[in-house]
Design an enzyme around this catalytic site. Sequence first.
Site, PDB file in Angstrom:
ATOM      1  N   HIS A  52       7.074 -18.843   2.411  1.00 58.74           N
ATOM      2  CA  HIS A  52       6.825 -19.568   3.669  1.00 58.74           C
ATOM      3  C   HIS A  52       7.929 -20.625   3.805  1.00 58.74           C
ATOM      4  O   HIS A  52       8.441 -21.125   2.795  1.00 58.74           O
ATOM      5  CB  HIS A  52       5.448 -20.231   3.552  1.00 58.74           C
ATOM      6  CG  HIS A  52       4.954 -20.913   4.780  1.00 58.74           C
ATOM      7  ND1 HIS A  52       5.384 -22.165   5.161  1.00 58.74           N
ATOM      8  CD2 HIS A  52       4.038 -20.541   5.704  1.00 58.74           C
ATOM      9  CE1 HIS A  52       4.749 -22.516   6.275  1.00 58.74           C
ATOM     10  NE2 HIS A  52       3.931 -21.553   6.629  1.00 58.74           N
ATOM     11  N   ASP A  98       2.790 -21.761  -5.076  1.00 60.41           N
ATOM     12  CA  ASP A  98       2.241 -22.041  -3.746  1.00 60.41           C
ATOM     13  C   ASP A  98       0.962 -21.215  -3.594  1.00 60.41           C
ATOM     14  O   ASP A  98       1.014 -19.999  -3.382  1.00 60.41           O
ATOM     15  CB  ASP A  98       3.297 -21.663  -2.687  1.00 60.41           C
ATOM     16  CG  ASP A  98       2.772 -21.848  -1.272  1.00 60.41           C
ATOM     17  OD1 ASP A  98       1.570 -22.132  -1.099  1.00 60.41           O
ATOM     18  OD2 ASP A  98       3.582 -21.689  -0.334  1.00 60.41           O
ATOM     19  N   GLN A 142      -2.392 -19.471   0.019  1.00 62.02           N
ATOM     20  CA  GLN A 142      -3.100 -18.257   0.460  1.00 62.02           C
ATOM     21  C   GLN A 142      -3.859 -17.577  -0.668  1.00 62.02           C
ATOM     22  O   GLN A 142      -4.272 -16.422  -0.525  1.00 62.02           O
ATOM     23  CB  GLN A 142      -2.100 -17.255   1.077  1.00 62.02           C
ATOM     24  CG  GLN A 142      -1.367 -17.766   2.291  1.00 62.02           C
ATOM     25  CD  GLN A 142      -2.266 -17.944   3.515  1.00 62.02           C
ATOM     26  OE1 GLN A 142      -3.399 -17.472   3.557  1.00 62.02           O
ATOM     27  NE2 GLN A 142      -1.768 -18.651   4.516  1.00 62.02           N
ATOM     28  N   LYS A 155      -7.041 -24.251   5.121  1.00 57.76           N
ATOM     29  CA  LYS A 155      -7.083 -22.801   4.868  1.00 57.76           C
ATOM     30  C   LYS A 155      -8.221 -22.454   3.912  1.00 57.76           C
ATOM     31  O   LYS A 155      -8.375 -21.303   3.510  1.00 57.76           O
ATOM     32  CB  LYS A 155      -5.751 -22.343   4.279  1.00 57.76           C
ATOM     33  CG  LYS A 155      -4.585 -22.484   5.258  1.00 57.76           C
ATOM     34  CD  LYS A 155      -3.308 -22.015   4.619  1.00 57.76           C
ATOM     35  CE  LYS A 155      -2.069 -22.471   5.358  1.00 57.76           C
ATOM     36  NZ  LYS A 155      -1.868 -21.795   6.635  1.00 57.76           N
ATOM     37  N   CYS A 164       6.236 -18.247   9.998  1.00 60.92           N
ATOM     38  CA  CYS A 164       7.018 -19.199   9.174  1.00 60.92           C
ATOM     39  C   CYS A 164       7.655 -18.500   7.978  1.00 60.92           C
ATOM     40  O   CYS A 164       7.748 -19.068   6.886  1.00 60.92           O
ATOM     41  CB  CYS A 164       6.167 -20.378   8.709  1.00 60.92           C
ATOM     42  SG  CYS A 164       5.563 -21.380  10.045  1.00 60.92           S
TER      43      CYS A 164
HETATM   44  N1  PMP Z   1       2.612 -21.836   2.041  1.00 63.43           N
HETATM   45  C1  PMP Z   1       1.967 -20.789   2.534  1.00 63.43           C
HETATM   46  C2  PMP Z   1       1.975 -19.497   1.764  1.00 63.43           C
HETATM   47  C3  PMP Z   1       1.314 -20.873   3.754  1.00 63.43           C
HETATM   48  O1  PMP Z   1       0.675 -19.812   4.254  1.00 63.43           O
HETATM   49  C4  PMP Z   1       1.344 -22.097   4.459  1.00 63.43           C
HETATM   50  C5  PMP Z   1       0.668 -22.231   5.810  1.00 63.43           C
HETATM   51  N2  PMP Z   1       0.788 -21.119   6.655  1.00 63.43           N
HETATM   52  C6  PMP Z   1       2.013 -23.181   3.875  1.00 63.43           C
HETATM   53  C7  PMP Z   1       2.628 -23.019   2.674  1.00 63.43           C
HETATM   54  C8  PMP Z   1       2.063 -24.507   4.561  1.00 63.43           C
HETATM   55  O2  PMP Z   1       0.772 -25.015   4.701  1.00 63.43           O
HETATM   56  P1  PMP Z   1       0.508 -26.304   5.612  1.00 63.43           P
HETATM   57  O3  PMP Z   1       1.133 -26.039   6.930  1.00 63.43           O
HETATM   58  O4  PMP Z   1      -0.991 -26.379   5.671  1.00 63.43           O
HETATM   59  O5  PMP Z   1       1.113 -27.468   4.889  1.00 63.43           O
END
Ligand code: PMP
Length: 415
Positions: free
Chosen positions: A132, A209, A212, A235, A373
């Site tokens: 991401h 990370d 997910q 999430k 993203c």
């Molecule tokens: N890493 C992953 C794998 C994500 O899916 C996301 C959110 N889509 C993020 C980081 C960033 O999360 P946040 O926008 O809640 O900080």
Amino acid sequence: MIENLTPPATPDVLKQARVDFPILSRTVNGKPLIYLDNAASTQKPQSVIDAVSRYYSHENANIHRGVHLLSTEATAAYESARQKLARYLNASDESEIIFTRGATESINLVAHSFLEPIINAGEEILISHMEHHANIVPWQLLAKRTGARLRVAPIDDHGNLELDTCLSMIGPKTKLVGIVHVSNSIGTVNPIESIVTAARERGIATLIDCAQSIQHMPLDVQSMGCDFVVFSGHKMFAPTGIGGLYGRKSLLGKMRPYQGGGDMISRVSFDGTTFKEPPSRFEAGTPHIAGAIGLGFALDYIESIGRETIHNYESQLIEYAVGRLKNCQGVEIIGNPEHRSGAISFTMENAHPHDIGTILDTEGVAIRTGHHCCEPLMTRFGISATARASIAFYNNSDDIDVLVDSLTKVRTLFG
Ligand code: PMP
């Protein structure tokens, strides 16, 4: 991964779940809401909504600094959420849990407070091609400031990490390996154990990370063996604006503050300031108290179902969804990873992903469209966007059936 056209039975413990999430009984465009955008953000159970509302109606006060009852109660509720998170992740000490705004802020914190002071020009940060943007851009910015080099482990055409190449890229110059546990775009579950083991053998720091994975499967930071884990509350059925960082105690204790301000200091004078020990050192200013309390209640909710139950049920549901989508004429699934969790990305022959999303919305089906993203990942597959359906434990095979029926309508419209 296996595809399965037999709809999974909903476990007894999940039969009530839909009722516990009030938003799931609303309609959208005159149709019952089918919420399949859980990788972007999950819905909130009534218990979380009530906890946030109760905080504001009964306990609202600033924490840590007050002697009056409301402040004491708010402090206890906030700190109890930290204890719950420490237990949830099996951290060895609750001081290893830092509240942040979410995964993005947690990664920026590690980049600034951990890596920047110890990385030199020419040294390396290793990430993967399926990250991401939150696990790309902070390292790019850091590399620019320090002259360090960002290296990217490749993925194969199915969307699996090329593990041998990834491991061979961990070398004497590597200072940190930062890998996503589960891809938000294509659902790949990465073999983080092998990566963490290889990095640890060479004394290299690891960040996983888990934005997910934390809501879909049991996680134990001690058995994972990594140094940092990042995640977002929204999430995992909690409010937005709250999330966290797990950090190994021996590293956190040596790290410089991320932001300066109230609540993170031991003493301040105009000659200099000394800082509190973690976690306070990294929580400058008034935090998102209601959010942390809500996150604690979200963990209670998840635990009341059981993480193994969630994982087993969702694995069957995602296999069913893959099977149905593979058999849906005109749909092409992007990525066919060996292990998948949470999300399925797809395209359709004649319809742009945004058109797919718009037409599905008229049927009450909420999915996400775009690059999620993950622009480098899209480029790897030679596309600019996908449509993505992503599940949570409150989804069922009927939701997948409505999705597939609605996609048939898209195909009819776009030929
Ligand atoms: N890493 C992953 C794998 C994500 O899916 C996301 C959110 N889509 C993020 C980081 C960033 O999360 P946040 O926008 O809640 O900080």
